[in-house]
Motif scaffolding. Structure first.
Motif, PDB file in Angstrom:
ATOM      1  N   GLY A  33     -25.272   2.260  32.893  1.00  0.00           N
ATOM      2  CA  GLY A  33     -25.680   2.246  31.483  1.00  0.00           C
ATOM      3  C   GLY A  33     -27.146   1.917  31.264  1.00  0.00           C
ATOM      4  N   ALA A  34     -27.892   1.714  32.343  1.00  0.00           N
ATOM      5  CA  ALA A  34     -29.307   1.329  32.196  1.00  0.00           C
ATOM      6  C   ALA A  34     -30.162   2.494  31.673  1.00  0.00           C
ATOM      7  CB  ALA A  34     -29.848   0.860  33.545  1.00  0.00           C
ATOM      8  N   ILE A  35     -31.275   2.104  31.020  1.00  0.00           N
ATOM      9  CA  ILE A  35     -32.290   3.086  30.600  1.00  0.00           C
ATOM     10  C   ILE A  35     -33.437   2.991  31.599  1.00  0.00           C
ATOM     11  CG2 ILE A  35     -33.945   3.732  28.801  1.00  0.00           C
ATOM     12  CD1 ILE A  35     -32.086   2.495  26.746  1.00  0.00           C
ATOM     13  N   VAL A  36     -33.766   4.130  32.230  1.00  0.00           N
ATOM     14  CA  VAL A  36     -34.818   4.134  33.259  1.00  0.00           C
ATOM     15  C   VAL A  36     -35.900   5.138  32.877  1.00  0.00           C
ATOM     16  CG1 VAL A  36     -35.317   4.544  35.702  1.00  0.00           C
ATOM     17  CG2 VAL A  36     -33.124   3.548  35.040  1.00  0.00           C
ATOM     18  N   VAL A  37     -37.158   4.731  32.982  1.00  0.00           N
ATOM     19  CA  VAL A  37     -38.273   5.665  32.777  1.00  0.00           C
ATOM     20  C   VAL A  37     -38.931   5.889  34.137  1.00  0.00           C
ATOM     21  CG1 VAL A  37     -40.453   6.109  31.592  1.00  0.00           C
ATOM     22  CG2 VAL A  37     -38.676   4.779  30.434  1.00  0.00           C
ATOM     23  N   ASP A  38     -38.913   7.149  34.581  1.00  0.00           N
ATOM     24  CA  ASP A  38     -39.586   7.530  35.829  1.00  0.00           C
ATOM     25  C   ASP A  38     -40.872   8.245  35.407  1.00  0.00           C
ATOM     26  OD1 ASP A  38     -40.474   8.623  38.173  1.00  0.00           O
ATOM     27  OD2 ASP A  38     -38.535   9.419  38.807  1.00  0.00           O
ATOM     28  N   CYS A  39     -42.002   7.565  35.570  1.00  0.00           N
ATOM     29  CA  CYS A  39     -43.282   8.075  35.036  1.00  0.00           C
ATOM     30  C   CYS A  39     -43.838   9.233  35.849  1.00  0.00           C
ATOM     31  CB  CYS A  39     -44.312   6.956  35.025  1.00  0.00           C
ATOM     32  SG  CYS A  39     -43.825   5.591  33.999  1.00  0.00           S
ATOM     33  N   THR A  40     -43.309   9.452  37.047  1.00  0.00           N
ATOM     34  CA  THR A  40     -43.872  10.442  37.973  1.00  0.00           C
ATOM     35  C   THR A  40     -42.709  11.219  38.604  1.00  0.00           C
ATOM     36  OG1 THR A  40     -43.906   8.611  39.548  1.00  0.00           O
ATOM     37  CG2 THR A  40     -46.007   9.180  38.535  1.00  0.00           C
ATOM     38  N   PHE A  41     -42.114  12.114  37.844  1.00  0.00           N
ATOM     39  CA  PHE A  41     -40.879  12.781  38.272  1.00  0.00           C
ATOM     40  C   PHE A  41     -41.064  13.604  39.544  1.00  0.00           C
ATOM     41  CE2 PHE A  41     -38.014  16.413  38.306  1.00  0.00           C
ATOM     42  CZ  PHE A  41     -36.791  15.765  38.272  1.00  0.00           C
ATOM     43  N   GLY A  42     -42.151  14.357  39.634  1.00  0.00           N
ATOM     44  CA  GLY A  42     -42.421  15.185  40.825  1.00  0.00           C
ATOM     45  C   GLY A  42     -41.308  16.184  41.069  1.00  0.00           C
ATOM     46  N   ALA A  43     -40.623  16.049  42.221  1.00  0.00           N
ATOM     47  CA  ALA A  43     -39.487  16.925  42.522  1.00  0.00           C
ATOM     48  C   ALA A  43     -38.172  16.177  42.304  1.00  0.00           C
ATOM     49  CB  ALA A  43     -39.577  17.404  43.960  1.00  0.00           C
ATOM     50  N   GLY A  44     -38.254  15.013  41.680  1.00  0.00           N
ATOM     51  CA  GLY A  44     -37.029  14.266  41.376  1.00  0.00           C
ATOM     52  C   GLY A  44     -36.422  13.577  42.579  1.00  0.00           C
ATOM     53  N   GLY A  45     -37.241  13.258  43.549  1.00  0.00           N
ATOM     54  CA  GLY A  45     -36.728  12.615  44.765  1.00  0.00           C
ATOM     55  C   GLY A  45     -36.096  11.259  44.491  1.00  0.00           C
ATOM     56  N   HIS A  46     -36.693  10.466  43.608  1.00  0.00           N
ATOM     57  CA  HIS A  46     -36.093   9.170  43.267  1.00  0.00           C
ATOM     58  C   HIS A  46     -35.009   9.348  42.208  1.00  0.00           C
ATOM     59  CE1 HIS A  46     -39.995   7.891  45.010  1.00  0.00           C
ATOM     60  NE2 HIS A  46     -39.287   6.871  45.455  1.00  0.00           N
ATOM     61  N   ALA A  47     -35.134  10.431  41.429  1.00  0.00           N
ATOM     62  CA  ALA A  47     -34.242  10.634  40.286  1.00  0.00           C
ATOM     63  C   ALA A  47     -32.776  10.677  40.682  1.00  0.00           C
ATOM     64  CB  ALA A  47     -34.629  11.943  39.589  1.00  0.00           C
ATOM     65  N   ALA A  48     -32.471  11.382  41.772  1.00  0.00           N
ATOM     66  CA  ALA A  48     -31.067  11.571  42.151  1.00  0.00           C
ATOM     67  C   ALA A  48     -30.407  10.223  42.407  1.00  0.00           C
ATOM     68  CB  ALA A  48     -31.006  12.458  43.396  1.00  0.00           C
ATOM     69  N   ARG A  49     -31.103   9.332  43.103  1.00  0.00           N
ATOM     70  CA  ARG A  49     -30.530   8.008  43.414  1.00  0.00           C
ATOM     71  C   ARG A  49     -30.394   7.163  42.140  1.00  0.00           C
ATOM     72  NH1 ARG A  49     -31.024   5.824  48.559  1.00  0.00           N
ATOM     73  NH2 ARG A  49     -30.307   3.870  47.662  1.00  0.00           N
ATOM     74  N   ILE A  50     -31.404   7.271  41.268  1.00  0.00           N
ATOM     75  CA  ILE A  50     -31.355   6.499  40.015  1.00  0.00           C
ATOM     76  C   ILE A  50     -30.156   6.952  39.177  1.00  0.00           C
ATOM     77  CG2 ILE A  50     -32.564   6.099  37.817  1.00  0.00           C
ATOM     78  CD1 ILE A  50     -35.227   6.274  39.461  1.00  0.00           C
ATOM     79  N   ALA A  51     -29.980   8.285  39.074  1.00  0.00           N
ATOM     80  CA  ALA A  51     -28.876   8.829  38.267  1.00  0.00           C
ATOM     81  C   ALA A  51     -27.525   8.335  38.776  1.00  0.00           C
ATOM     82  CB  ALA A  51     -28.929  10.355  38.289  1.00  0.00           C
ATOM     83  N   GLU A  52     -27.374   8.290  40.099  1.00  0.00           N
ATOM     84  CA  GLU A  52     -26.114   7.803  40.689  1.00  0.00           C
ATOM     85  C   GLU A  52     -25.806   6.384  40.223  1.00  0.00           C
ATOM     86  OE1 GLU A  52     -26.053   7.571  45.040  1.00  0.00           O
ATOM     87  OE2 GLU A  52     -26.591   9.703  45.006  1.00  0.00           O
ATOM     88  N   GLU A  53     -26.849   5.541  40.220  1.00  0.00           N
ATOM     89  CA  GLU A  53     -26.640   4.118  39.901  1.00  0.00           C
ATOM     90  C   GLU A  53     -26.360   3.890  38.423  1.00  0.00           C
ATOM     91  OE1 GLU A  53     -26.849   1.520  42.165  1.00  0.00           O
ATOM     92  OE2 GLU A  53     -27.217   2.943  43.803  1.00  0.00           O
ATOM     93  N   ILE A  54     -27.012   4.665  37.529  1.00  0.00           N
ATOM     94  CA  ILE A  54     -26.886   4.327  36.096  1.00  0.00           C
ATOM     95  C   ILE A  54     -25.680   5.008  35.442  1.00  0.00           C
ATOM     96  CG2 ILE A  54     -29.342   3.798  35.871  1.00  0.00           C
ATOM     97  CD1 ILE A  54     -29.799   6.430  34.475  1.00  0.00           C
ATOM     98  N   GLY A  55     -25.121   6.036  36.099  1.00  0.00           N
ATOM     99  CA  GLY A  55     -23.859   6.635  35.660  1.00  0.00           C
ATOM    100  C   GLY A  55     -23.932   7.337  34.313  1.00  0.00           C
ATOM    101  N   ALA A  56     -22.773   7.699  33.796  1.00  0.00           N
ATOM    102  CA  ALA A  56     -22.679   8.552  32.603  1.00  0.00           C
ATOM    103  C   ALA A  56     -23.266   7.893  31.357  1.00  0.00           C
ATOM    104  CB  ALA A  56     -21.223   8.927  32.359  1.00  0.00           C
ATOM    105  N   ASP A  57     -23.239   6.566  31.282  1.00  0.00           N
ATOM    106  CA  ASP A  57     -23.776   5.898  30.087  1.00  0.00           C
ATOM    107  C   ASP A  57     -25.269   5.621  30.208  1.00  0.00           C
ATOM    108  OD1 ASP A  57     -21.321   5.867  28.899  1.00  0.00           O
ATOM    109  OD2 ASP A  57     -20.738   3.964  29.843  1.00  0.00           O
ATOM    110  N   GLY A  58     -25.844   5.911  31.346  1.00  0.00           N
ATOM    111  CA  GLY A  58     -27.264   5.631  31.563  1.00  0.00           C
ATOM    112  C   GLY A  58     -28.144   6.738  30.994  1.00  0.00           C
ATOM    113  N   LEU A  59     -29.402   6.393  30.729  1.00  0.00           N
ATOM    114  CA  LEU A  59     -30.383   7.383  30.258  1.00  0.00           C
ATOM    115  C   LEU A  59     -31.568   7.385  31.213  1.00  0.00           C
ATOM    116  CD1 LEU A  59     -31.721   9.331  28.194  1.00  0.00           C
ATOM    117  CD2 LEU A  59     -32.500   7.303  26.930  1.00  0.00           C
ATOM    118  N   TYR A  60     -31.865   8.568  31.745  1.00  0.00           N
ATOM    119  CA  TYR A  60     -32.996   8.726  32.670  1.00  0.00           C
ATOM    120  C   TYR A  60     -34.073   9.532  31.946  1.00  0.00           C
ATOM    121  CZ  TYR A  60     -35.730  10.484  36.569  1.00  0.00           C
ATOM    122  OH  TYR A  60     -36.776  10.813  37.403  1.00  0.00           O
ATOM    123  N   ILE A  61     -35.249   8.912  31.735  1.00  0.00           N
ATOM    124  CA  ILE A  61     -36.359   9.610  31.063  1.00  0.00           C
ATOM    125  C   ILE A  61     -37.412   9.942  32.112  1.00  0.00           C
ATOM    126  CG2 ILE A  61     -38.128   9.458  29.257  1.00  0.00           C
ATOM    127  CD1 ILE A  61     -36.387   7.330  27.869  1.00  0.00           C
TER     128      ILE A  61
END
Ligand SMILES: C[S@@+](CC[C@H](N)C(=O)[O-])C[C@H]1O[C@@H](n2cnc3c(N)ncnc32)[C@H](O)[C@@H]1O
Length: 324
Positions: A33-61
């Motif tokens: 459910g966490a809200i995460v801001v990734d300021c440097t998306f690039g190819a989304g290398g960190h994004a996939a792991r972040i999305a796994e942790e924050i789940g369906a209620d989380g918001l990834y910006i």
């Protein structure tokens, strides 16, 4: 129209090998459910792991100023279970806008510098190893490219940039050679610049310390993208967007960047600033943040071996305290 079409996230032919992923995840300590801001998306290398942790209620910006990041985001967002949003902008501006919107992020990540896709695509002009237009803009809509800087900057400015941002020993000689050449021929390609650098440094220095144009290219890239100028205000804006107990993690790739990050984090983590001989505190200052790692975290030996571009990475993180 972005010119990179990723076949799949993580495709080694097109993508970027993310750096310090486990270490970032450990420090950010994300919950569902966490809200995460990734300021440097690039190819989304960190994004996939972040999305796994924050789940369906989380918001990834995701933020990235390079339009070539967008197709990677579209694929990521189709596959991610969390809610997603993409902002194509410089992170300094984007973070200000998020602060104005009233976003309170549980975690913010900055993985500074350029991605492998940017380096590996010759037409972006970041690489001294490929013949291409001398560009180096992360955001192609930006006015000033490396060609403009090389054509219009004074010899003194060029020398200062090469010395300060590239730690180039022959900064003065290279700047002089550029200014002499440009009155005869415009300098418009990476190859032109490499050849001028080669001609300006002593023969003995050509084979020491890596590619002779490496430091000049780094310095120009930093200036073209105002990387050091934008970092302190962007860190301050990130801190404004951060919720209490939220964590800010920053990965930097050269010492000037790391110094700015360290200075910012130290200042926020500092409490009383009264002289040590004051019997009671008169400043009333309490720390706004707590450091999550004493010394900067560096990649493990296996990571450096697997991904040589990770070698210079330094990770620092703080958590925002209630006092802020
Ligand atoms: C090192 S890469 C990030 C890689 C990403 N973490 C991954 O694992 O795929 C840095 C990215 O941030 C972007 N970037 C760098 N500085 C930026 C800035 N000031 N504003 C917005 N994007 C920026 C670059 O365009 C690049 O795509």
């Amino acid at each position: 129209m972005p010119s990179v079409l990723p076949i799949a996230l993580g495709n080694p032919a097109t993508a970027h090998d993310p750096v310090l992923v486990d270490e970032v995840m450990e420090l950010l300590c994300l919950r569902p459910g966490a809200i995460v801001v990734d300021c440097t998306f690039g190819a989304g290398g960190h994004a996939a792991r972040i999305a796994e942790e924050i789940g369906a209620d989380g918001l990834y910006i995701a933020i990235d100023q390079d339009p070539d990041a967008r197709p990677f985001f579209d694929i990521f967002s189709m596959q991610a279970t969390c809610q997603t949003r993409f902002i194509r902008q410089n992170f300094a501006t984007a973070l200000d806008e998020l602060a104005e919107e009233g976003v309170h992020a549980d975690a913010i990540l900055m993985d500074l510098g350029i991605s492998s896709m940017q380096i590996d695509r010759p037409e972006r002009g970041f690489s001294y190893a490929r013949q291409a237009p001398l560009d180096m803009r992360m955001d192609p809509d930006q006015q000033v490219s490396a060609t403009t800087l090389i054509a219009e900057s004074s010899e003194a400015d060029l020398a200062r940039w090469f010395r300060e941002y590239g730690e180039e020993r022959y900064a003065r000689q290279i700047a002089r050679a550029i200014v002499r050449r440009r009155v005869i021929d415009p300098i418009t390609t990476t190859g032109d610049l490499v050849e001028i650098v080669r001609s300006a440094v002593p023969a003995g220095a050509l084979f020491a310390g890596g590619h002779p144009a490496k430091r000049v290219f780094q310095a120009l890239r930093i200036v073209v993208n105002a990387e050091l100028e934008l970092l302190p205000p962007a860190l301050a804006s990130a801190f404004r967007v951060l919720a209490v107990d939220g964590a800010l993690a920053v990965i930097s790739f050269h010492s000037l960047e790391d110094r700015a990050v360290k200075r910012f984090m130290r200042a926020r983590s500092q409490g009383c600033i009264c002289p040590p001989d004051m019997p009671v505190c008169g400043c009333g200052r309490s720390p706004e943040a707590r450091s999550l790692n004493g010394r900067a975290v560096m990649p493990s030996a296996p990571e450096m071996h697997r991904n040589p571009r990770s070698r210079s990475a330094r990770l620092r993180a703080i958590v925002k305290l209630d006092a802020a």
